[in-house]
Design a protein around this motif. Structure first.
Motif, mmCIF file in Angstrom:
data_model
loop_
_atom_site.group_PDB
_atom_site.id
_atom_site.type_symbol
_atom_site.label_atom_id
_atom_site.label_comp_id
_atom_site.label_asym_id
_atom_site.label_seq_id
_atom_site.Cartn_x
_atom_site.Cartn_y
_atom_site.Cartn_z
ATOM 1 N N PHE A 189 0.841 -1.193 0.000
ATOM 2 C CA PHE A 189 0.000 0.000 0.000
ATOM 3 C C PHE A 189 0.879 1.247 0.000
ATOM 4 O O PHE A 189 2.100 1.151 0.004
ATOM 5 C CB PHE A 189 -0.937 -0.022 1.223
ATOM 6 N N ASN A 190 0.237 2.409 0.026
ATOM 7 C CA ASN A 190 0.935 3.685 0.023
ATOM 8 C C ASN A 190 0.413 4.515 1.206
ATOM 9 O O ASN A 190 -0.532 5.281 1.060
ATOM 10 C CB ASN A 190 0.700 4.404 -1.307
ATOM 11 N N PHE A 191 1.029 4.353 2.356
ATOM 12 C CA PHE A 191 0.545 4.975 3.585
ATOM 13 C C PHE A 191 0.989 6.421 3.711
ATOM 14 O O PHE A 191 2.110 6.771 3.366
ATOM 15 C CB PHE A 191 1.040 4.186 4.800
ATOM 16 N N ASP A 192 0.077 7.236 4.260
ATOM 17 C CA ASP A 192 0.356 8.628 4.602
ATOM 18 C C ASP A 192 0.074 8.818 6.088
ATOM 19 O O ASP A 192 -0.747 8.098 6.672
ATOM 20 C CB ASP A 192 -0.571 9.577 3.819
ATOM 21 N N GLU A 226 -6.888 2.441 0.554
ATOM 22 C CA GLU A 226 -6.827 1.245 -0.290
ATOM 23 C C GLU A 226 -6.860 -0.048 0.537
ATOM 24 O O GLU A 226 -7.291 -1.091 0.038
ATOM 25 C CB GLU A 226 -5.582 1.293 -1.179
ATOM 26 N N ASP A 245 -4.020 4.233 4.642
ATOM 27 C CA ASP A 245 -4.252 4.188 3.198
ATOM 28 C C ASP A 245 -5.645 3.613 2.985
ATOM 29 O O ASP A 245 -5.929 2.476 3.363
ATOM 30 C CB ASP A 245 -3.207 3.317 2.495
#
Length: 148
Positions: A47-50, A60, A58
């Motif tokens: 995933f692409n965590f912030d 997603e 994320d």
């Protein structure tokens, strides 16, 4: 990472600790730890965590879990509640365990240990543990640490 590889790795991770379910925060933090500590072993980040209200996030992750529910691999308990839980179906557990068996033994052990650890902590304990290890993830936090 292609969708099938991500799906299989998510199922492997969820199946690492049998007969368990994940709260939303546990799912987010578990897959964040997978990305931070085991991305290479998993063939890339999942995933692409912030940094978000309660640490790494994320959207997603939820989309993937909803897709897996649609496909019959995950059951979302209390889906309309903030107390929802994500649990593998029997078919999802079997598919996840088959994928888990394909991973190296060290990674299998890490997934099992980390899954149990994430699920053993309360919401606050988990958020604080992530912030302690990854302080950059608290920059947008609304969470207030327990006093004491």
């Amino acid at each position: 990472m292609d969708d099938l590889r991500r799906e299989l790795n998510v199922l492997a991770g969820l199946s690492a600790a049998p007969a368990t379910s994940f709260s939303p925060v546990q799912a987010q933090k578990f897959f964040f730890l997978c990305d931070k500590e085991q991305a290479a072993a998993l063939g890339g980040e999942l995933f692409n965590f912030d940094a978000y209200d309660y640490g790494p996030f994320d959207r997603e992750v939820y989309r993937m879990l909803e897709k897996l529910e649609h496909d019959g691999y995950v059951r979302i308990v209390n889906p309309e509640s903030r107390y929802r839980r994500y649990q593998l179906t029997d078919e999802g557990f079997e598919r996840g365990r088959r994928q888990l068996a394909k991973l190296n033994g060290e990674l299998q052990g890490w997934l099992e240990q980390t899954s149990r650890w994430v699920q053993s902590l309360s919401f606050g304990q988990l958020v604080e543990a992530i912030y302690n290890k990854y302080p950059q993830m608290k920059k947008n936090s609304v969470y207030r640490f327990a006093q004491g």
